[in-house]
Design a protein around this motif. Sequence first.
Motif, PDB file in Angstrom:
ATOM      1  N   LYS A   3     112.047  35.925  75.148  1.00  0.00           N
ATOM      2  CA  LYS A   3     112.362  37.026  74.231  1.00  0.00           C
ATOM      3  C   LYS A   3     111.092  37.669  73.683  1.00  0.00           C
ATOM      4  O   LYS A   3     110.975  38.872  73.593  1.00  0.00           O
ATOM      5  CB  LYS A   3     113.222  36.518  73.048  1.00  0.00           C
ATOM      6  CG  LYS A   3     114.673  36.271  73.416  1.00  0.00           C
ATOM      7  CD  LYS A   3     115.533  36.017  72.185  1.00  0.00           C
ATOM      8  CE  LYS A   3     115.888  37.304  71.467  1.00  0.00           C
ATOM      9  NZ  LYS A   3     116.937  37.114  70.458  1.00  0.00           N
ATOM     10  N   ARG A   4     110.154  36.828  73.319  1.00  0.00           N
ATOM     11  CA  ARG A   4     108.967  37.329  72.624  1.00  0.00           C
ATOM     12  C   ARG A   4     107.950  37.932  73.589  1.00  0.00           C
ATOM     13  O   ARG A   4     107.460  39.040  73.376  1.00  0.00           O
ATOM     14  CB  ARG A   4     108.326  36.186  71.826  1.00  0.00           C
ATOM     15  CG  ARG A   4     107.436  36.629  70.685  1.00  0.00           C
ATOM     16  CD  ARG A   4     107.065  35.460  69.797  1.00  0.00           C
ATOM     17  NE  ARG A   4     106.392  34.411  70.538  1.00  0.00           N
ATOM     18  CZ  ARG A   4     105.105  34.438  70.908  1.00  0.00           C
ATOM     19  NH1 ARG A   4     104.343  35.462  70.585  1.00  0.00           N
ATOM     20  NH2 ARG A   4     104.578  33.438  71.578  1.00  0.00           N
ATOM     21  N   LYS A   5     107.648  37.196  74.679  1.00  0.00           N
ATOM     22  CA  LYS A   5     106.593  37.620  75.614  1.00  0.00           C
ATOM     23  C   LYS A   5     107.126  38.310  76.858  1.00  0.00           C
ATOM     24  O   LYS A   5     106.386  38.995  77.555  1.00  0.00           O
ATOM     25  CB  LYS A   5     105.803  36.397  76.118  1.00  0.00           C
ATOM     26  CG  LYS A   5     105.016  35.648  75.089  1.00  0.00           C
ATOM     27  CD  LYS A   5     104.275  34.465  75.725  1.00  0.00           C
ATOM     28  CE  LYS A   5     103.193  34.896  76.708  1.00  0.00           C
ATOM     29  NZ  LYS A   5     102.318  33.773  77.120  1.00  0.00           N
TER      30      LYS A   5
ATOM     31  N   THR B 115     105.447  34.892  80.752  1.00  0.00           N
ATOM     32  CA  THR B 115     105.540  33.478  80.373  1.00  0.00           C
ATOM     33  C   THR B 115     105.213  32.611  81.584  1.00  0.00           C
ATOM     34  O   THR B 115     105.849  32.723  82.629  1.00  0.00           O
ATOM     35  CB  THR B 115     106.964  33.142  79.872  1.00  0.00           C
ATOM     36  OG1 THR B 115     107.250  33.942  78.729  1.00  0.00           O
ATOM     37  CG2 THR B 115     107.095  31.679  79.500  1.00  0.00           C
ATOM     38  N   THR B 116     104.222  31.760  81.441  1.00  0.00           N
ATOM     39  CA  THR B 116     103.838  30.885  82.557  1.00  0.00           C
ATOM     40  C   THR B 116     104.535  29.528  82.422  1.00  0.00           C
ATOM     41  O   THR B 116     105.040  29.184  81.344  1.00  0.00           O
ATOM     42  CB  THR B 116     102.317  30.637  82.561  1.00  0.00           C
ATOM     43  OG1 THR B 116     101.978  29.915  81.363  1.00  0.00           O
ATOM     44  CG2 THR B 116     101.538  31.945  82.595  1.00  0.00           C
ATOM     45  N   VAL B 117     104.558  28.779  83.506  1.00  0.00           N
ATOM     46  CA  VAL B 117     105.120  27.424  83.448  1.00  0.00           C
ATOM     47  C   VAL B 117     104.332  26.587  82.442  1.00  0.00           C
ATOM     48  O   VAL B 117     104.907  25.798  81.695  1.00  0.00           O
ATOM     49  CB  VAL B 117     105.132  26.773  84.854  1.00  0.00           C
ATOM     50  CG1 VAL B 117     105.457  25.282  84.769  1.00  0.00           C
ATOM     51  CG2 VAL B 117     106.155  27.474  85.748  1.00  0.00           C
ATOM     52  N   ASN B 118     103.022  26.801  82.363  1.00  0.00           N
ATOM     53  CA  ASN B 118     102.238  26.074  81.361  1.00  0.00           C
ATOM     54  C   ASN B 118     102.651  26.415  79.935  1.00  0.00           C
ATOM     55  O   ASN B 118     102.689  25.543  79.064  1.00  0.00           O
ATOM     56  CB  ASN B 118     100.736  26.339  81.554  1.00  0.00           C
ATOM     57  CG  ASN B 118     100.167  25.467  82.670  1.00  0.00           C
ATOM     58  OD1 ASN B 118     100.673  24.370  82.931  1.00  0.00           O
ATOM     59  ND2 ASN B 118      99.130  25.965  83.338  1.00  0.00           N
TER      60      ASN B 118
ATOM     61  N   ASP C 281     103.841  23.563  77.310  1.00  0.00           N
ATOM     62  CA  ASP C 281     103.241  23.437  75.973  1.00  0.00           C
ATOM     63  C   ASP C 281     104.316  23.525  74.896  1.00  0.00           C
ATOM     64  O   ASP C 281     104.359  22.714  73.970  1.00  0.00           O
ATOM     65  CB  ASP C 281     102.224  24.569  75.726  1.00  0.00           C
ATOM     66  CG  ASP C 281     100.935  24.336  76.502  1.00  0.00           C
ATOM     67  OD1 ASP C 281     100.765  23.228  77.042  1.00  0.00           O
ATOM     68  OD2 ASP C 281     100.095  25.266  76.559  1.00  0.00           O
ATOM     69  N   ALA C 282     105.180  24.543  75.014  1.00  0.00           N
ATOM     70  CA  ALA C 282     106.179  24.775  73.967  1.00  0.00           C
ATOM     71  C   ALA C 282     107.182  23.626  73.901  1.00  0.00           C
ATOM     72  O   ALA C 282     107.590  23.215  72.815  1.00  0.00           O
ATOM     73  CB  ALA C 282     106.892  26.107  74.199  1.00  0.00           C
TER      74      ALA C 282
ATOM     75  N   PHE D 136     114.651  21.661  86.772  1.00  0.00           N
ATOM     76  CA  PHE D 136     114.788  23.033  87.264  1.00  0.00           C
ATOM     77  C   PHE D 136     113.958  23.246  88.523  1.00  0.00           C
ATOM     78  O   PHE D 136     112.826  22.764  88.618  1.00  0.00           O
ATOM     79  CB  PHE D 136     114.327  24.033  86.192  1.00  0.00           C
ATOM     80  CG  PHE D 136     115.075  23.911  84.905  1.00  0.00           C
ATOM     81  CD1 PHE D 136     116.338  24.488  84.760  1.00  0.00           C
ATOM     82  CD2 PHE D 136     114.541  23.217  83.823  1.00  0.00           C
ATOM     83  CE1 PHE D 136     117.045  24.369  83.581  1.00  0.00           C
ATOM     84  CE2 PHE D 136     115.243  23.097  82.631  1.00  0.00           C
ATOM     85  CZ  PHE D 136     116.492  23.676  82.512  1.00  0.00           C
ATOM     86  N   ALA D 137     114.518  24.026  89.468  1.00  0.00           N
ATOM     87  CA  ALA D 137     113.804  24.279  90.721  1.00  0.00           C
ATOM     88  C   ALA D 137     112.537  25.094  90.476  1.00  0.00           C
ATOM     89  O   ALA D 137     111.501  24.845  91.079  1.00  0.00           O
ATOM     90  CB  ALA D 137     114.718  25.015  91.702  1.00  0.00           C
ATOM     91  N   ASP D 138     112.638  26.082  89.581  1.00  0.00           N
ATOM     92  CA  ASP D 138     111.488  26.942  89.306  1.00  0.00           C
ATOM     93  C   ASP D 138     111.734  27.745  88.032  1.00  0.00           C
ATOM     94  O   ASP D 138     112.777  27.582  87.375  1.00  0.00           O
ATOM     95  CB  ASP D 138     111.204  27.875  90.497  1.00  0.00           C
ATOM     96  CG  ASP D 138     112.467  28.613  90.952  1.00  0.00           C
ATOM     97  OD1 ASP D 138     113.395  28.766  90.130  1.00  0.00           O
ATOM     98  OD2 ASP D 138     112.523  29.019  92.122  1.00  0.00           O
ATOM     99  N   LYS D 139     110.794  28.624  87.691  1.00  0.00           N
ATOM    100  CA  LYS D 139     110.907  29.420  86.464  1.00  0.00           C
ATOM    101  C   LYS D 139     112.141  30.325  86.531  1.00  0.00           C
ATOM    102  O   LYS D 139     112.812  30.539  85.526  1.00  0.00           O
ATOM    103  CB  LYS D 139     109.624  30.242  86.256  1.00  0.00           C
ATOM    104  CG  LYS D 139     109.496  30.818  84.851  1.00  0.00           C
ATOM    105  CD  LYS D 139     108.168  31.559  84.631  1.00  0.00           C
ATOM    106  CE  LYS D 139     108.188  32.922  85.238  1.00  0.00           C
ATOM    107  NZ  LYS D 139     107.085  33.804  84.766  1.00  0.00           N
ATOM    108  N   GLU D 140     112.442  30.839  87.726  1.00  0.00           N
ATOM    109  CA  GLU D 140     113.620  31.699  87.901  1.00  0.00           C
ATOM    110  C   GLU D 140     114.899  30.959  87.496  1.00  0.00           C
ATOM    111  O   GLU D 140     115.790  31.529  86.875  1.00  0.00           O
ATOM    112  CB  GLU D 140     113.752  32.173  89.360  1.00  0.00           C
ATOM    113  CG  GLU D 140     112.927  33.395  89.712  1.00  0.00           C
ATOM    114  CD  GLU D 140     111.417  33.171  89.608  1.00  0.00           C
ATOM    115  OE1 GLU D 140     110.965  32.018  89.803  1.00  0.00           O
ATOM    116  OE2 GLU D 140     110.688  34.115  89.290  1.00  0.00           O
TER     117      GLU D 140
END
Lengths: 206, 206
Positions: free
Chosen positions: A21-23, A28-31, A35-36, A48-52
């Motif tokens: 929502k914010r970025k 937004t990276t996987v890193n 971190d979050a 999860f398979a990936d960021k998608e």
Amino acid sequence: MTTRGEQTREKILREARQLFKRKGFGATTVNDLLDAAGTTKGNLYFHFADKEAIGLEVLKREQQAFYRFLDHAFAGGSPVEGVDNLFHNALDKNRQQAFVGGCLFGNTALEASDTSPIFAALVKEVFAEWIARLAEVVSAAQVAGQIRADIPAEDLAELVVASIEGGIMQSRLLKSETPLKRALDTLRTVLGMQQETNIQINSPKG
Amino acid sequence: MTTRGEQTREKILREARQLFKRKGFGATTVNDLLDAAGTTKGNLYFHFADKEAIGLEVLKREQQAFYRFLDHAFAGGSPVEGVDNLFHNALDKNRQQAFVGGCLFGNTALEASDTSPIFAALVKEVFAEWIARLAEVVSAAQVAGQIRADIPAEDLAELVVASIEGGIMQSRLLKSETPLKRALDTLRTVLGMQQETNIQINSPKG
């Protein structure tokens, strides 16, 4: 009872939603997600398979939450009260998040329309549902003489959705409720919204 | 006469504008820019400190182009014709780009509001200018009896800008002119826009 694995999965989805929502999804990276959520790459890729896949799950949950938001706005009361609830709750929701993050569907529409058919398809579905459900309520309000009846309900519903999305954009940019509140108050007037118990057109300055 | 270096710089800015509009600033990599402009990293960094510098230059040029777009819409004719030109030209511009890329300011508003103060400041300036200039024209149209006068011109201007941005969002998502065209036609009706030579309220189906 949830397992630790389930808790990790929930944490990742919760933090991902905030970051997307914010970025935005693309930035937004996987890193960032690791971190979050305070978790490891191994844990993330276990769930999860990936960021998608994370993005899609976040959007699907947001879709269900938004449909409940619509149910709630339109439940009980007269049709015009349903429309007014929608306006009130939309402002309130954005106020609660201090005009940060905006609307995940609007953000995704602008980010994914030309690049991600899967995300775009889901967001299309959400907006079509929103417009269709709102048009039904507007139509009922027109029959009850609570909203001007000289314009088709679906056209008014589309104008309302466009104005809310544009209003959220402006309020988010200015970090101020004024643009969205003004757009909603002006909509109340131009739609000729009449309260049942107190027949009046709301002042544009609300 | 432009030098080869200037041509390279222009090419980078032109391709960057397209990529930023279509994919977003965050999702566009320096490699994307190099591929699109057919140039080398050395050349790119000779002309620009970083991707942010390219983004800012693209936004500044878009700002100037948009102010000319407003000048053009509002030049000559009656006030209500100015508003109608704005509606017509906004639709036409998006039609010409086949509803790909949307509005760079709207995209940047959603992408940068919570993350990039410099981009957000420029976009704020653009929207403030747009609303202020439109409010002036709406106000003149109200005095001339060409637009309803029971709502402050600035409130109507804000509603128009929010609706156009939301309408572009929806048209871009659906790759169809219908949402934006409908929002504009409905605005014509709810603003009570009256043509001088042919007093009528445009049909919402336009």
